[in-house]
Design an enzyme around this catalytic site. Structure first.
Site, mmCIF file in Angstrom:
data_model
loop_
_atom_site.group_PDB
_atom_site.id
_atom_site.type_symbol
_atom_site.label_atom_id
_atom_site.label_comp_id
_atom_site.label_asym_id
_atom_site.label_seq_id
_atom_site.Cartn_x
_atom_site.Cartn_y
_atom_site.Cartn_z
ATOM 1 N N TYR A 1 -1.640 -0.466 10.264
ATOM 2 C CA TYR A 1 -1.666 -0.939 8.872
ATOM 3 C C TYR A 1 -0.396 -0.496 8.136
ATOM 4 O O TYR A 1 0.299 -1.306 7.515
ATOM 5 C CB TYR A 1 -2.910 -0.388 8.181
ATOM 6 C CG TYR A 1 -3.126 -0.872 6.761
ATOM 7 C CD1 TYR A 1 -3.704 -2.107 6.515
ATOM 8 C CD2 TYR A 1 -2.765 -0.068 5.673
ATOM 9 C CE1 TYR A 1 -3.914 -2.552 5.218
ATOM 10 C CE2 TYR A 1 -2.968 -0.506 4.372
ATOM 11 C CZ TYR A 1 -3.542 -1.745 4.152
ATOM 12 O OH TYR A 1 -3.743 -2.174 2.868
ATOM 13 N N SER B 1 0.860 -1.190 0.000
ATOM 14 C CA SER B 1 0.000 0.000 0.000
ATOM 15 C C SER B 1 0.892 1.234 0.000
ATOM 16 O O SER B 1 2.052 1.168 0.421
ATOM 17 C CB SER B 1 -0.851 -0.027 1.265
ATOM 18 O OG SER B 1 -1.395 1.252 1.529
#
Lengths: 365, 255
Positions: free
Chosen positions: B170, B157
């Site tokens: 995350y 990501s």
């Protein structure tokens, strides 16, 4: 020898005995294994992953608890049918030779292992040896084995084995019933060191069967027939090593068994493709492919030891057995290693090298 | 856009014919889009997810795909998953680690993040891909040695690079996944395996909806589009690994 009782694949203090081609014996740390390789050598290992082939469950006809150990198969593709050995109630903590017999078994009997069920399709001339068929679709059988099965284990290792204890670093296709344990030595670091040495590395897949049943009559029948597969890349690597006068070094008895079974008559090469190893290698065997073998430490009354008699004379092996004891080597699957070079008087130099035609079909792109 | 995609798919149809692919997180978001796209393009697909009912529904929908129930964040699930993947596919050419955990839902600053939520993000996003790749490394390198190519695709990501507030668990876990991928790629070069870490962009997925509930879905990339883009990259890298092997083999034969 001392039983290796901890499931550590690469203990830092592992020992290596080298039985040289001239009968000389030396003792080293296994960490320096790579120094025994020459730049032209080809190292071949068995990349079979190990199934959790021990199943605890119920024999429905008698209502008694049993342990079923999967022990043989017809092919890699068939996940449904197996040859198996049945023990009465109990587990690996009891030595196999002390295990109670199973209840009376008949063809048509059913077994239940949690979510997995099986039918005894045939008795195989021994009260413990059966043919077995799992019921259900392949995905149900795979999931059932994955969740109900445990690695086959013997009493010398105290703690229950996990699958990561028995999969070698290079474990690929899950078709073996017990780990091809000579391959425990293989780390990614060692594979890099083999490359740095200039030597080559290749693999075959051999469905290693069980090593012991606890029953002398059954043990005499070991090893059972074992299917194997030799990729064309490996057959080509054998041919190239032969052409450059390199040695073929088998990591483990299963590799030697597959290579010798697939040997091309008198030329030192091997056929690529699938086969079923039916041969027993012993003192009378003429080795066509394998120049050296890395294996565990084996007691003289075992089939593995019989195989070593094809590589070295009985007097050298007797001396080796004595030194394994006097130097406190550890035995069994997590034990120390022995590298046996084929004795000079057992050399069978190939006369000519033929091109091996790959039997696999070329794949896509 | 849809029209263009269809044309594209038509052109590329069956271009993954016979390639053996395993996908984690295969019942949702990008993972599901990979299952759909690879199945349509002829790959042999095994996919992993936690919910048995969901995997069976997807497997029925895409006939010929193999559904495997398991939780990649649990150490004890890894070998049963790995064994079923290689057993069902008969080997493995491509592993796609797509299963992801956001950490705390809703997102909160690190100071308010429960340790257990951070641990879950690490277990799913870093340890899971590490353990599963390690368990499957034998199968992946076997494929490379036999000239079939071998690639691990880790879904990362842009949160792995940019310090987005409230994305701490995350972002930190995806940063670790990204760096692990880079190191592993270096280490496996000689074994013929490529390890990639890719950023698919902001997608209209259940994970994104949990993170940013008020986002306008129209402003987000469709998972199918991201899967399509990433498979273009995957295909070219897989072909590179096949070519590299062919060159080494040719050198070996000449010697």
């Amino acid at each position: 020898m001392i039983a290796a009782s901890k499931p550590v694949q690469r203990p830092s203090d592992a020992k290596l005995m080298v039985i040289h081609a001239d009968g000389h014996i030396s003792h080293r740390a296994r960490a320096v294994l790579v120094t025994f390789l020459r730049p032209t050598d080809l190292v071949i290992a068995n990349d079979a992953a190990t199934l959790p082939a021990s199943l605890q469950g119920l024999h429905l006809q008698s209502g008694k608890r049993v342990e079923v150990r999967l022990a043989g198969r017809r092919s890699f593709n068939d996940v449904q049918h197996y040859m198996a050995i049945v023990f009465g109630e109990g587990d690996f903590r009891t030595r196999t030779e002390d295990r109670p017999p199973p209840p009376g078994l008949n063809s048509g009997d059913r077994f239940l292992f949690g979510s997995l069920s099986a039918t005894l399709t045939k008795m195989l001339d021994h009260p413990r040896l059966i043919s077995l068929r799992f019921e259900g679709l392949p995905e149900q059988i795979w999931a059932g084995l994955a969740h109900q099965g445990r690695p086959i284990q013997y009493a010398h290792v105290e703690d229950p084995l996990a699958m990561w204890d028995v999969w070698t670093s290079i474990a690929s296709l899950p078709v073996a019933f017990e780990p091809p344990s000579a391959g425990f030595v293989l780390s990614w670091q060692l594979l890099a060191a083999i490359r740095d040495q200039g030597a080559k590395f290749a693999t075959l897949t051999h469905a290693a069967g069980i090593s012991s049943t606890g029953d002398p009559e059954l043990d005499r029948r070991l090893p059972f027939d074992e299917p194997y597969f030799i990729p064309s890349a490996t057959a080509n690597a054998v041919r190239r090593a032969r052409n450059s006068r390199g040695r073929i070094i088998a990591i483990g008895t299963t590799v030697a068994r597959a290579l010798e079974h697939a040997a091309v008559e008198d030329c030192g090469s091997v056929h690529a493709g699938a086969g079923i190893a039916t041969l027993r290698i012993g003192p009378a065997s003429k080795l066509r492919v394998t120049d050296a073998i890395l294996t565990g430490t084996h007691e003289p009354n075992t089939t593995h030891y019989q195989m070593l008699r094809a590589f070295a004379s009985d007097s050298v092996l007797r001396r080796a057995s004595h030194e394994l004891s006097s130097h406190s080597y550890r035995t069994h699957e997590f034990g120390d290693s022995v590298l046996v070079e084929r004795a000079l008087d057992r050399l069978s130099q190939p006369k000519s090298i033929e091109l091996i035609r790959p039997s696999e079909t070329a794949r896509r792109w | 856009m849809d029209m263009e995609m269809t044309d594209h798919n038509e052109l590329l149809r069956r271009d993954f014919d016979g390639v053996r692919v395993a996908i984690t997180g295969g019942t949702s978001g990008l993972g599901l889009a990979f299952v759909q796209e690879l199945h349509a393009r002829g790959a042999l697909v095994a996919f992993v997810a936690r919910n048995p009912a969901s995997i069976e529904r997807i497997a029925r929908q895409y006939a010929g795909t193999f559904a495997i129930a398991g939780d990649v964040s649990r150490k004890d699930d890894i070998y049963p998953i790995a064994m079923q993947i290689v057993g069902r596919l008969g080997g493995l050419d491509v592993l796609i680690n797509s299963a992801s955990s956001l950490g705390p839902v809703p997102l909160v600053p690190l100071g308010d993040t429960e340790c257990e939520d951070f641990e879950r993000a690490l277990a799913t996003n870093v340890l899971g891909p590490f353990r599963l790749t390690k368990a499957l490394l034998g199968a992946l390198t076997a494929s490379a040695r036999q000239g079939h190519g071998s690639v691990v695709l880790n879904v990362s990501s842009d949160a792995a690079i940019n310090p987005y507030v409230q994305w701490g668990a995350y972002g930190a876990s995806k940063a670790a996944l990204h760096h692990m991928s880079r190191i592993w790629n270096e280490e496996l070069e000689a074994d013929g395996v490529r390890v990639m870490s890719v950023d698919p962009g902001d997608m209209d997925t259940p994970l994104h909806a949990a993170a940013v509930p008020d986002a306008d879905p129209a402003s987000l990339k469709r998972p199918a589009t991201a899967a399509h883009e990433l498979l273009l990259i995957l295909k070219s890298v897989l072909q590179e690994t096949i070519r590299a092997h062919a060159e080494i083999s040719a050198e070996g034969s000449a010697s």
